[in-house]
Design a protein around this motif. Structure first.
Motif, PDB file in Angstrom:
ATOM      1  N   GLY A  41      -8.295  19.593  -1.836  1.00 23.35           N
ATOM      2  CA  GLY A  41      -7.659  19.979  -3.093  1.00 23.35           C
ATOM      3  C   GLY A  41      -6.425  20.835  -2.871  1.00 23.35           C
ATOM      4  N   ILE A  42      -6.472  21.758  -1.891  1.00 24.95           N
ATOM      5  CA  ILE A  42      -5.311  22.582  -1.565  1.00 24.95           C
ATOM      6  C   ILE A  42      -4.160  21.705  -1.103  1.00 24.95           C
ATOM      7  N   GLY A  43      -4.486  20.673  -0.309  1.00 25.18           N
ATOM      8  CA  GLY A  43      -3.446  19.740   0.130  1.00 25.18           C
ATOM      9  C   GLY A  43      -2.760  19.072  -1.045  1.00 25.18           C
ATOM     10  N   ALA A  44      -3.537  18.700  -2.059  1.00 21.19           N
ATOM     11  CA  ALA A  44      -2.943  18.086  -3.257  1.00 21.19           C
ATOM     12  C   ALA A  44      -2.065  19.091  -4.005  1.00 21.19           C
ATOM     13  N   LEU A  45      -2.465  20.357  -4.017  1.00 20.55           N
ATOM     14  CA  LEU A  45      -1.677  21.377  -4.705  1.00 20.55           C
ATOM     15  C   LEU A  45      -0.338  21.639  -4.016  1.00 20.55           C
ATOM     16  N   LEU A  46      -0.261  21.355  -2.708  1.00 19.76           N
ATOM     17  CA  LEU A  46       0.976  21.625  -1.961  1.00 19.76           C
ATOM     18  C   LEU A  46       2.051  20.578  -2.217  1.00 19.76           C
ATOM     19  N   GLY A  47       1.707  19.530  -2.963  1.00 22.72           N
ATOM     20  CA  GLY A  47       2.714  18.546  -3.348  1.00 22.72           C
ATOM     21  C   GLY A  47       2.886  17.428  -2.335  1.00 22.72           C
ATOM     22  N   LYS A  48       3.953  16.634  -2.526  1.00 24.05           N
ATOM     23  CA  LYS A  48       4.234  15.495  -1.656  1.00 24.05           C
ATOM     24  C   LYS A  48       5.706  15.482  -1.257  1.00 24.05           C
ATOM     25  N   LEU A  57       4.538  21.756   5.066  1.00 27.09           N
ATOM     26  CA  LEU A  57       4.259  20.429   5.622  1.00 27.09           C
ATOM     27  C   LEU A  57       3.100  20.479   6.615  1.00 27.09           C
ATOM     28  N   HIS A  58       3.110  21.507   7.458  1.00 29.39           N
ATOM     29  CA  HIS A  58       2.024  21.648   8.431  1.00 29.39           C
ATOM     30  C   HIS A  58       0.690  21.914   7.724  1.00 29.39           C
ATOM     31  N   LEU A  59       0.700  22.841   6.777  1.00 29.21           N
ATOM     32  CA  LEU A  59      -0.537  23.152   6.062  1.00 29.21           C
ATOM     33  C   LEU A  59      -1.052  21.938   5.291  1.00 29.21           C
ATOM     34  N   ASP A  60      -0.140  21.218   4.663  1.00 25.96           N
ATOM     35  CA  ASP A  60      -0.530  20.040   3.899  1.00 25.96           C
ATOM     36  C   ASP A  60      -1.228  19.025   4.801  1.00 25.96           C
ATOM     37  N   GLY A  61      -0.634  18.761   5.959  1.00 28.80           N
ATOM     38  CA  GLY A  61      -1.225  17.791   6.875  1.00 28.80           C
ATOM     39  C   GLY A  61      -2.606  18.227   7.359  1.00 28.80           C
ATOM     40  N   PHE A  63      -4.735  20.542   5.933  1.00 26.40           N
ATOM     41  CA  PHE A  63      -5.721  20.643   4.848  1.00 26.40           C
ATOM     42  C   PHE A  63      -6.128  19.269   4.320  1.00 26.40           C
ATOM     43  N   THR A  64      -5.156  18.385   4.123  1.00 23.60           N
ATOM     44  CA  THR A  64      -5.468  17.066   3.581  1.00 23.60           C
ATOM     45  C   THR A  64      -6.304  16.256   4.553  1.00 23.60           C
ATOM     46  N   SER A  65      -5.990  16.352   5.836  1.00 24.82           N
ATOM     47  CA  SER A  65      -6.773  15.603   6.831  1.00 24.82           C
ATOM     48  C   SER A  65      -8.195  16.142   6.918  1.00 24.82           C
ATOM     49  N   ILE A  66      -8.347  17.442   6.801  1.00 19.94           N
ATOM     50  CA  ILE A  66      -9.703  18.021   6.790  1.00 19.94           C
ATOM     51  C   ILE A  66     -10.488  17.493   5.601  1.00 19.94           C
ATOM     52  N   GLY A  67      -9.848  17.461   4.440  1.00 22.42           N
ATOM     53  CA  GLY A  67     -10.526  16.964   3.246  1.00 22.42           C
ATOM     54  C   GLY A  67     -10.948  15.511   3.372  1.00 22.42           C
ATOM     55  N   HIS A  68     -10.099  14.663   3.962  1.00 28.62           N
ATOM     56  CA  HIS A  68     -10.398  13.238   4.070  1.00 28.62           C
ATOM     57  C   HIS A  68     -11.367  12.918   5.204  1.00 28.62           C
ATOM     58  N   TYR A  69     -11.268  13.620   6.317  1.00 24.17           N
ATOM     59  CA  TYR A  69     -12.041  13.269   7.505  1.00 24.17           C
ATOM     60  C   TYR A  69     -13.346  14.060   7.636  1.00 24.17           C
ATOM     61  N   PHE A  70     -13.261  15.366   7.419  1.00 23.24           N
ATOM     62  CA  PHE A  70     -14.427  16.200   7.710  1.00 23.24           C
ATOM     63  C   PHE A  70     -15.401  16.309   6.549  1.00 23.24           C
ATOM     64  N   THR A  71     -14.951  16.037   5.322  1.00 18.94           N
ATOM     65  CA  THR A  71     -15.883  16.085   4.191  1.00 18.94           C
ATOM     66  C   THR A  71     -16.972  15.028   4.320  1.00 18.94           C
ATOM     67  N   PRO A  72     -16.638  13.738   4.569  1.00 16.77           N
ATOM     68  CA  PRO A  72     -17.712  12.746   4.753  1.00 16.77           C
ATOM     69  C   PRO A  72     -18.561  13.014   5.991  1.00 16.77           C
ATOM     70  N   TYR A 113       1.764  15.037  10.360  1.00 15.65           N
ATOM     71  CA  TYR A 113       3.046  15.707  10.112  1.00 15.65           C
ATOM     72  C   TYR A 113       4.172  14.703  10.303  1.00 15.65           C
ATOM     73  N   PRO A 114       5.221  14.736   9.507  1.00 15.18           N
ATOM     74  CA  PRO A 114       5.549  15.698   8.449  1.00 15.18           C
ATOM     75  C   PRO A 114       4.825  15.434   7.129  1.00 15.18           C
ATOM     76  N   GLU A 115       4.143  14.287   7.017  1.00 17.16           N
ATOM     77  CA  GLU A 115       3.399  13.999   5.799  1.00 17.16           C
ATOM     78  C   GLU A 115       2.157  13.207   6.163  1.00 17.16           C
ATOM     79  N   PHE A 116       1.039  13.626   5.598  1.00 20.48           N
ATOM     80  CA  PHE A 116      -0.221  12.957   5.904  1.00 20.48           C
ATOM     81  C   PHE A 116      -0.201  11.531   5.357  1.00 20.48           C
ATOM     82  N   ARG A 117      -0.458  10.574   6.242  1.00 22.46           N
ATOM     83  CA  ARG A 117      -0.525   9.168   5.849  1.00 22.46           C
ATOM     84  C   ARG A 117      -1.745   8.539   6.507  1.00 22.46           C
ATOM     85  N   VAL A 118      -2.446   7.700   5.764  1.00 25.97           N
ATOM     86  CA  VAL A 118      -3.631   7.043   6.289  1.00 25.97           C
ATOM     87  C   VAL A 118      -3.826   5.723   5.571  1.00 25.97           C
ATOM     88  N   ASP A 119      -4.372   4.741   6.275  1.00 28.69           N
ATOM     89  CA  ASP A 119      -4.740   3.469   5.671  1.00 28.69           C
ATOM     90  C   ASP A 119      -6.167   3.612   5.132  1.00 28.69           C
TER      91      ASP A 119
END
Length: 329
Positions: A41-48, A57-61, A63-72, A113-119
């Motif tokens: 959620g913090i990653g989403a708050l940091l924008g795109k 950019l570093h924090l976004d990458g 935080f967002t990767s933690i949310g997508h990978y480590f939550t499941p 970095y510089p932006e979180f991207r995933v398939d």
């Protein structure tokens, strides 16, 4: 604003769980899920976009990767630990390491970095089985439980956790993989509802260990009542024994020392002194007594009680003890 509320509620629930019982591994992993989801959620708050400051950019990458990978990942480990399907600690730790492999692969395949991207199609290949397996383990744990009180708590946990896991999987991963983008923005409303259910269930029934605080307060209150009642009983015994001691001494003074009755009265006085000493020792123990939670075998306790009664049971051959115990006690 709503995303900020979601993060705050997730971290609040996780903090409540963790600080109520940090020694419990199940509680720790339940907290991990909430904290990791909050990072997303913090990653989403940091924008795109890449036109943001470097540190964002570093924090976004991260935080967002933690949310997508480590939550499941946390969901599956929680399901494994909560269901106790793997009792051996060493095997469970090895499995935890092996289940990290997909996360390492994702970090090697997609940029942070510089932006979180995933398939999301590739992400769904391992995330969906992780979350589904976690749900199955939780439901199985509640289904196989035969102790009524614990079964009710596990059912409540399933009612609270399984829909949350399923909704997160569907909105964050599955729909994104199917090209239906942005449904995850409705997550804050679901989190608010889940938080209300969490508070209600935690206060009324106890869920994921949250009620431990109230149970501890009840236990402490019970202990205070036990101390007070035992102290009163102890004080009464001392008073009555003191009366007996006084009367026996008066009678003894009126009987010649050479008579047998005088000797018997001496034995009575010794017994009263012994009871008074025992009373003082009991009171001193009550002042320092402290209850501590620990696991024990109810079957062993029953066997111990029966063994203590055996000398009395052997005096009457007509007494038969039949012990029927569930082996899981």
């Amino acid at each position: 604003m709503f995303m900020f509320i979601m993060v705050a509620l997730l971290w609040l629930m996780s903090s409540i769980l963790f600080f109520r019982n940090p020694q419990n591994e199940k509680i720790r992993w339940a907290s991990v899920i909430g904290f990791c989801g909050g990072f997303g959620g913090i990653g989403a708050l940091l924008g795109k976009g890449i036109d943001r400051p470097e540190w964002i950019l570093h924090l976004d990458g991260i935080f967002t990767s933690i949310g997508h990978y480590f939550t499941p990942y946390g969901m599956l480990i929680f399901g494994i630990v909560y269901s106790d399907v793997i009792g051996n600690v060493r095997k469970r730790n090895i499995l935890k390491l092996l289940l990290l492999i997909p996360i390492f692969i994702m970090y090697s395949m997609f940029q942070v970095y510089p932006e979180f991207r995933v398939d999301f199609r590739i992400l769904a290949i391992w995330v969906a089985p992780y979350v589904i397996a976690a749900n199955i383990l939780l439901i199985y744990s509640a289904w196989r439980e035969d102790r009524p009180i614990i079964k009710r708590r596990k059912i409540l946990t399933c009612v609270f956790v399984v829909p949350m896991f399923t909704f997160a999987l569907t909105t964050n991963i599955i729909l994104e993989a199917l090209g239906i983008v942005g449904v995850w923005r409705y997550n804050p409303w679901i989190i608010v509802i889940q938080f209300l259910v969490f508070v209600y269930s935690g206060v009324k029934y106890g869920i994921l260990g949250v009620r431990i605080r109230f149970e501890k307060e009840m236990r402490d209150s019970t202990m205070k009542a036990a101390r007070s009642g035992t102290a009163l009983f102890n004080h009464t015994i001392k008073n009555e024994i003191a009366k007996i001691d006084l009367l026996v001494n008066q009678i003894k003074e009126q009987i010649p020392p050479e008579e047998k009755s005088a000797e018997n009265l001496g034995l009575v006085l010794n017994s009263t002194n012994h009871v008074l000493e025992l009373s003082r020792r009991i009171q001193s123990k009550l002042d320092v007594i402290d209850l501590k939670e620990s696991e024990f075998s109810l079957i062993e306790s029953i066997d111990s009680a029966i063994n203590l009664l055996k000398p009395y049971l052997n005096m009457n051959l007509n007494i038969t003890i039949i012990k029927q115990c569930n082996q899981r006690l």
